[in-house]
Design a protein around this motif. Structure first.
Motif, PDB file in Angstrom:
ATOM      1  N   LEU A  11      -4.282  -1.357   8.384  1.00 33.74           N
ATOM      2  CA  LEU A  11      -3.983   0.066   8.578  1.00 33.74           C
ATOM      3  C   LEU A  11      -4.082   0.426  10.059  1.00 33.74           C
ATOM      4  CD1 LEU A  11      -6.113   1.474   5.609  1.00 33.74           C
ATOM      5  CD2 LEU A  11      -3.660   0.940   5.635  1.00 33.74           C
ATOM      6  N   ASP A  35       3.937   2.014   3.313  1.00 33.87           N
ATOM      7  CA  ASP A  35       2.827   1.436   2.552  1.00 33.87           C
ATOM      8  C   ASP A  35       3.262   0.228   1.724  1.00 33.87           C
ATOM      9  OD1 ASP A  35       0.988   3.058   3.672  1.00 33.87           O
ATOM     10  OD2 ASP A  35       0.164   3.841   1.793  1.00 33.87           O
ATOM     11  N   THR A  38       1.127  -2.776   3.509  1.00 39.50           N
ATOM     12  CA  THR A  38      -0.334  -2.688   3.626  1.00 39.50           C
ATOM     13  C   THR A  38      -0.967  -4.062   3.843  1.00 39.50           C
ATOM     14  OG1 THR A  38      -0.421  -2.649   1.215  1.00 39.50           O
ATOM     15  CG2 THR A  38      -0.694  -0.534   2.344  1.00 39.50           C
ATOM     16  N   ARG A  48      -4.959   0.287  -0.754  1.00 43.08           N
ATOM     17  CA  ARG A  48      -5.896   1.327  -0.297  1.00 43.08           C
ATOM     18  C   ARG A  48      -6.929   1.676  -1.377  1.00 43.08           C
ATOM     19  NH1 ARG A  48      -3.828   4.311   4.470  1.00 43.08           N
ATOM     20  NH2 ARG A  48      -1.617   3.899   4.764  1.00 43.08           N
ATOM     21  N   GLY A 160      -8.811   6.226  -1.218  1.00 44.46           N
ATOM     22  CA  GLY A 160      -7.921   5.530  -0.276  1.00 44.46           C
ATOM     23  C   GLY A 160      -6.797   6.423   0.211  1.00 44.46           C
ATOM     24  N   ALA A 164      -5.373   8.252   3.683  1.00 40.67           N
ATOM     25  CA  ALA A 164      -3.970   7.988   4.024  1.00 40.67           C
ATOM     26  C   ALA A 164      -3.265   9.295   4.416  1.00 40.67           C
ATOM     27  CB  ALA A 164      -3.257   7.328   2.851  1.00 40.67           C
TER      28      ALA A 164
END
Ligand SMILES: Cc1ncc(COP(=O)(O)O)c(C=O)c1O
Length: 321
Positions: A11, A35, A38, A48, A160, A164
């Protein structure tokens, strides 16, 4: 106090302008939040939440993760990989018989060392209860299970996506972009619940719209609201209210069944921006994105790419897409 977490994802994920899609759709500025990148297996948006779910599982002293999903489940494969990397066993429950031809996500879970239990129930809807029953049986046998509902959609997992939401805003602030609209694919609702909690908790002003790909919208919207409130409580953030969950019915012909419009969405994303979308989540969310823009949704707008690479490649190689 910050909730326990293990490092899985790379991230922040990139935020990229989609110039060619903008030209094709004749809209204002469009961005994609990557995403799908990731960086943990092919977990996409599930990396996440699994950081916090694994943190909580370890803290609870668990020795086996119990999860469930359909054979196409990105979450099950990601959970199996996450469990393996933190030294937990993993039992995965699937409805019906093993898929023919094989599903890439099921094979990924198997390769990660998970125990695959097919036919425990008949339908996807029965899986969450089956997970709890299986966890009870494990407990009775002296094990320490950490059971998860489908998609890992718990208030802990949603954390998560609270962060984000803040990550997206920081990237936009840095780039001088005032995002107006954000679209995300919604299955179990954990991702949207986290984004809603982050939006309200950090006072972020974009309009978030979820594309419900598998479940009826009203009961799911209620669950998302409750989970976002419980998640906000864990983080001591202001709680979301009734008006904060915007969820649209994008099921079309059914879960994983792409309409003609969804095929167009997949092709547009691939040929204009090099984005791989799956028929379960990404293509349906892109169809919603396009239709909101056609109806005059404010830009800059962000398409939140949630991954689904394994399913997308499976569909390509099996000629379904
Ligand atoms: C690729 C992909 N996108 C979106 C979602 C939806 O996320 P959620 O279940 O948190 O709503 C999932 C869920 O498995 C997924 O695998």
């Amino acid at each position: 106090m910050s909730p326990p977490r293990v490092d899985l994802a790379t991230l922040p994920t990139p935020l990229t302008r989609m110039h060619r899609l903008e030209a094709a759709l004749q809209t204002g500025p469009l961005y994609v939040k990557r995403d799908d990148l990731t960086g943990f297996g092919v977990a996409g948006n599930k990396a996440r939440p699994l950081e916090y779910l694994m943190g909580a599982a370890i803290e609870s002293g668990a020795d086996v993760l119990v999860a469930a999903g359909s054979p196409s489940s990105n979450f099950c494969a990601a959970a199996a990989l996450a469990a393996a990397t933190v030294g937990l066993d993993c039992d995965l429950l699937f409805p019906g018989t093993p898929p023919e031809p094989a599903s890439m996500n099921v094979e990924l879970a198997r390769a990660a060392g998970a125990r695959l239990l097919f036919g425990v129930v008949k339908t996807r809807e029965q899986l969450d209860d089956a997970v709890l029953d299986h966890a009870n049986a494990l407990r009775a046998a002296g094990r320490r299970p950490y059971p998860l509902p489908r998609g890992g959609a718990t208030p802990v997992g949603a954390i998560g996506y609270v962060y984000a939401a803040r990550e997206l805003t920081e990237q936009c602030d840095h780039a001088g972009v005032q995002v107006a609209t954000v679209v995300v694919a919604t299955g179990s609702g954990g991702t949207q619940a986290g984004l809603v909690a982050g939006q309200v908790g950090f006072g972020l002003r974009w309009q978030l719209v979820g594309a419900s790909v598998s479940r009826p919208t009203q009961p799911l919207a209620d669950q998302i609201l409750r989970k976002s409130q419980d998640c906000a409580a864990i983080l001591a953030l202001d709680p979301p209210g009734n008006g904060n969950v915007d969820l649209r019915d994008c099921r079309g012909a059914g879960f994983g069944l792409a309409t003609r419009d969804d095929h167009v969405s997949g092709r547009l994303a691939l040929r204009h921006e090099g984005l791989l979308l799956d028929d379960y989540y990404g293509a349906k969310a892109m169809t919603l994105f396009r239709s909101l823009l056609a109806d005059g949704a404010s830009t800059p707008a962000v398409f939140w790419h949630t991954g689904g690479v394994a399913a997308a490649l499976t569909a390509l190689t099996q000629g379904a897409s």
